[in-house]
Enzyme design. Structure first.
Site, PDB file in Angstrom:
ATOM      1  N   ARG A  91       3.270  -6.400   2.779  1.00  0.00           N
ATOM      2  CA  ARG A  91       2.131  -6.341   4.053  1.00  0.00           C
ATOM      3  C   ARG A  91       1.418  -7.778   3.975  1.00  0.00           C
ATOM      4  NH1 ARG A  91       5.329  -3.509   6.298  1.00  0.00           N
ATOM      5  NH2 ARG A  91       4.864  -1.571   7.216  1.00  0.00           N
ATOM      6  N   GLU A 124       0.528 -11.480  12.513  1.00  0.00           N
ATOM      7  CA  GLU A 124       1.667 -11.283  13.174  1.00  0.00           C
ATOM      8  C   GLU A 124       1.484 -10.826  14.667  1.00  0.00           C
ATOM      9  OE1 GLU A 124       4.353  -8.385  11.156  1.00  0.00           O
ATOM     10  OE2 GLU A 124       3.917  -9.302   9.215  1.00  0.00           O
ATOM     11  N   HIS A 127       9.614 -10.464   9.187  1.00  0.00           N
ATOM     12  CA  HIS A 127       9.221  -8.930   9.319  1.00  0.00           C
ATOM     13  C   HIS A 127      10.583  -8.218   9.673  1.00  0.00           C
ATOM     14  CE1 HIS A 127       5.951  -5.666   8.885  1.00  0.00           C
ATOM     15  NE2 HIS A 127       7.198  -5.347   8.453  1.00  0.00           N
TER      16      HIS A 127
HETATM   17  N1  NAD Z   1       9.277  -6.052   5.100  1.00  0.00           N
HETATM   18  C1  NAD Z   1       9.709  -4.836   5.847  1.00  0.00           C
HETATM   19  O1  NAD Z   1      10.301  -4.952   6.744  1.00  0.00           O
HETATM   20  C2  NAD Z   1       9.162  -3.661   5.120  1.00  0.00           C
HETATM   21  C3  NAD Z   1       9.913  -2.315   5.459  1.00  0.00           C
HETATM   22  C4  NAD Z   1       9.540  -1.447   4.639  1.00  0.00           C
HETATM   23  C5  NAD Z   1       8.360  -1.359   3.877  1.00  0.00           C
HETATM   24  N2  NAD Z   1       7.371  -2.509   3.881  1.00  0.00           N
HETATM   25  C6  NAD Z   1       6.539  -2.286   2.835  1.00  0.00           C
HETATM   26  O2  NAD Z   1       6.787  -2.499   1.617  1.00  0.00           O
HETATM   27  C7  NAD Z   1       5.694  -1.942   0.990  1.00  0.00           C
HETATM   28  C8  NAD Z   1       6.100  -1.079  -0.273  1.00  0.00           C
HETATM   29  O3  NAD Z   1       6.974   0.121   0.389  1.00  0.00           O
HETATM   30  P1  NAD Z   1       7.486   1.324  -0.408  1.00  0.00           P
HETATM   31  O4  NAD Z   1       8.242   2.081   0.532  1.00  0.00           O
HETATM   32  O5  NAD Z   1       8.222   0.866  -1.674  1.00  0.00           O
HETATM   33  O6  NAD Z   1       6.053   2.109  -0.646  1.00  0.00           O
HETATM   34  P2  NAD Z   1       5.787   3.327  -1.716  1.00  0.00           P
HETATM   35  O7  NAD Z   1       4.562   3.915  -1.292  1.00  0.00           O
HETATM   36  O8  NAD Z   1       7.005   4.040  -2.026  1.00  0.00           O
HETATM   37  O9  NAD Z   1       5.326   2.437  -2.948  1.00  0.00           O
HETATM   38  C9  NAD Z   1       4.094   1.571  -3.051  1.00  0.00           C
HETATM   39  C10 NAD Z   1       3.686   1.653  -4.554  1.00  0.00           C
HETATM   40  O10 NAD Z   1       2.672   0.408  -4.811  1.00  0.00           O
HETATM   41  C11 NAD Z   1       1.727   1.406  -5.523  1.00  0.00           C
HETATM   42  N3  NAD Z   1       0.396   0.387  -5.402  1.00  0.00           N
HETATM   43  C12 NAD Z   1      -0.626   0.637  -4.553  1.00  0.00           C
HETATM   44  N4  NAD Z   1      -1.563  -0.225  -5.121  1.00  0.00           N
HETATM   45  C13 NAD Z   1      -0.967  -1.009  -6.068  1.00  0.00           C
HETATM   46  C14 NAD Z   1      -1.586  -2.289  -6.866  1.00  0.00           C
HETATM   47  N5  NAD Z   1      -2.813  -2.537  -6.660  1.00  0.00           N
HETATM   48  N6  NAD Z   1      -0.921  -2.500  -7.744  1.00  0.00           N
HETATM   49  C15 NAD Z   1       0.237  -2.098  -8.210  1.00  0.00           C
HETATM   50  N7  NAD Z   1       0.949  -0.953  -7.621  1.00  0.00           N
HETATM   51  C16 NAD Z   1       0.121  -0.480  -6.467  1.00  0.00           C
HETATM   52  C17 NAD Z   1       1.640   2.572  -5.269  1.00  0.00           C
HETATM   53  O11 NAD Z   1       1.214   3.304  -6.107  1.00  0.00           O
HETATM   54  C18 NAD Z   1       3.181   2.946  -4.920  1.00  0.00           C
HETATM   55  O12 NAD Z   1       3.740   3.261  -6.111  1.00  0.00           O
HETATM   56  C19 NAD Z   1       4.896  -1.428   1.731  1.00  0.00           C
HETATM   57  O13 NAD Z   1       3.836  -2.225   1.939  1.00  0.00           O
HETATM   58  C20 NAD Z   1       5.666  -1.289   3.106  1.00  0.00           C
HETATM   59  O14 NAD Z   1       4.679  -1.103   4.449  1.00  0.00           O
HETATM   60  C21 NAD Z   1       7.922  -3.704   4.478  1.00  0.00           C
END
Ligand code: NAD
Length: 320
Positions: free
Chosen positions: A245, A274, A292
């Site tokens: 994000r 964005e 994105h």
């Molecule tokens: N670019 C895109 O189109 C797109 C698509 C889907 C998801 N995303 C984004 O990707 C990211 C990850 O998604 P996900 O499905 O793996 O989420 P998820 O919730 O499965 O995993 C996120 C992980 O990050 C950990 N975390 C939180 N803060 C942290 C920190 N400071 N240091 C280390 N770890 C930390 C959490 O404990 C969790 O395990 C999210 O921000 C989501 O919005 C982007």
């Protein structure tokens, strides 16, 4: 049971619902007419993406509604707690796009390591005249194999990134808030699998000192995870990809550290602003950019539809 897929649903998802005897209304109803449409058509399930807002007024005005489904992850457009308090089921598809996002991470890493983003930009402009000069300047390229991949966040996408890194022969280190050990499974096309165990660290400084390629996969945080002090502790010539994000990485610091040469290249799929990212980012040749689109693949969209359908069918069986 009747489903209104107001922001669309994949053909595969539609078919799965039809096979279960569920009627699907693939209409696009304007926000102001959603309440009337749901009540007039006795809709049981409202499926949305990010466009349709499902706020308290809609929930209150549609007493027949049983399920609210979000194709994708973020539920900012749904008053989730209120809906659950009112006895509705709220579902989403948190892992359907994880592989797609992880593949985009590597798309960007390959682009950065081999200057593909710069080649695509420069070749039409400088083609014949500077062919050899470009060839020379792009020869400071790297293989990913044998390098250290640093993955920040060990959730659904982080795990897919780890698996892809391992498959490429990278040394993989993972940064989490608390150390944890996970057994991950590599799946091969012929159905064979291979398990491996990986333990994360919460030692940010050691992590930053070691990683050649960094992929950020955390939720949006109140403070930058990667800011000036973190950039300073990175290896010289590090590559960074953010598909998480906007707001997890300080974009202004990123440009400073690219200009100083500390960061060899970076890629952003998400931005603090964005849909109008900072022009300084858009103009920087060391950045590989995408708008994105991490989860925007045909495969992910199909999975989203199918996963929604599976959850709806399960709930239908429970409530009947
Ligand atoms: N670019 C895109 O189109 C797109 C698509 C889907 C998801 N995303 C984004 O990707 C990211 C990850 O998604 P996900 O499905 O793996 O989420 P998820 O919730 O499965 O995993 C996120 C992980 O990050 C950990 N975390 C939180 N803060 C942290 C920190 N400071 N240091 C280390 N770890 C930390 C959490 O404990 C969790 O395990 C999210 O921000 C989501 O919005 C982007």
């Amino acid at each position: 049971m009747k489903v209104l897929a107001n922001d669309g649903i994949s053909k595969a998802g539609e078919q799965a619902l039809k096979n279960a005897g569920i009627e699907i209304l693939d209409n696009r109803v304007a926000q102001d007419h959603v309440i009337n449409f749901i009540n007039e058509n006795n809709v049981d399930v409202l499926l949305v993406r990010s466009a349709t807002k499902v706020r308290q007024d809609l929930i209150d005005a549609c007493p027949g509604l049983k399920i609210i489904g979000r194709g994708g992850i973020g539920m900012d457009n749904i008053d989730v707690e209120y809906a659950i308090d009112k006895g509705l089921y709220v579902i989403n598809t948190p892992t359907a796009s994880s592989k797609s996002v992880a593949e985009l991470v590597f798309g960007h890493f390959f682009s950065l390591a081999r200057f593909l983003h710069e080649s695509n930009r420069l070749m039409p402009l400088e083609g014949e005249t500077h062919f050899d000069a470009m060839k020379k300047s792009f020869s400071k390229a790297y293989e990913l194999s044998g390098k250290t991949l640093g993955v920040i966040g060990f959730g659904s996408i982080g795990q897919e990134v780890v698996k892809m890194g391992i498959s490429l022969g990278m040394k993989v280190i993972v940064l989490t808030r608390k150390p944890k050990t996970k057994v991950l499974t590599l799946e091969f096309f012929d159905g064979q699998t291979l398990n491996f165990e990986i333990t994360s660290t919460n030692d940010m400084d050691a992590f930053l000192k070691e990683a050649d390629f960094i992929s950020i996969n955390t939720p949006k945080t109140n403070e930058y995870i990667i800011d000036t002090p973190q950039f300073e502790k990175m290896k010289d010539g590090v590559y960074i990809v953010n598909t998480a994000r906007g707001g997890v990485i300080n974009e202004v610091s990123l440009i400073d550290f690219i200009e100083s040469g500390k960061v060899a290249g970076a890629a952003l799929d998400v931005f603090e602003k964005e849909p109008n990212p900072e022009v300084l980012l858009l103009m920087n040749p060391a950045l590989s950019l995408s708008p994105h689109v991490g989860g925007n693949t045909v495969d992910a969209q199909e999975k989203i539809g199918v996963e929604l359908a599976e959850q709806i069918i399960k709930i239908k069986e429970t409530i009947q």
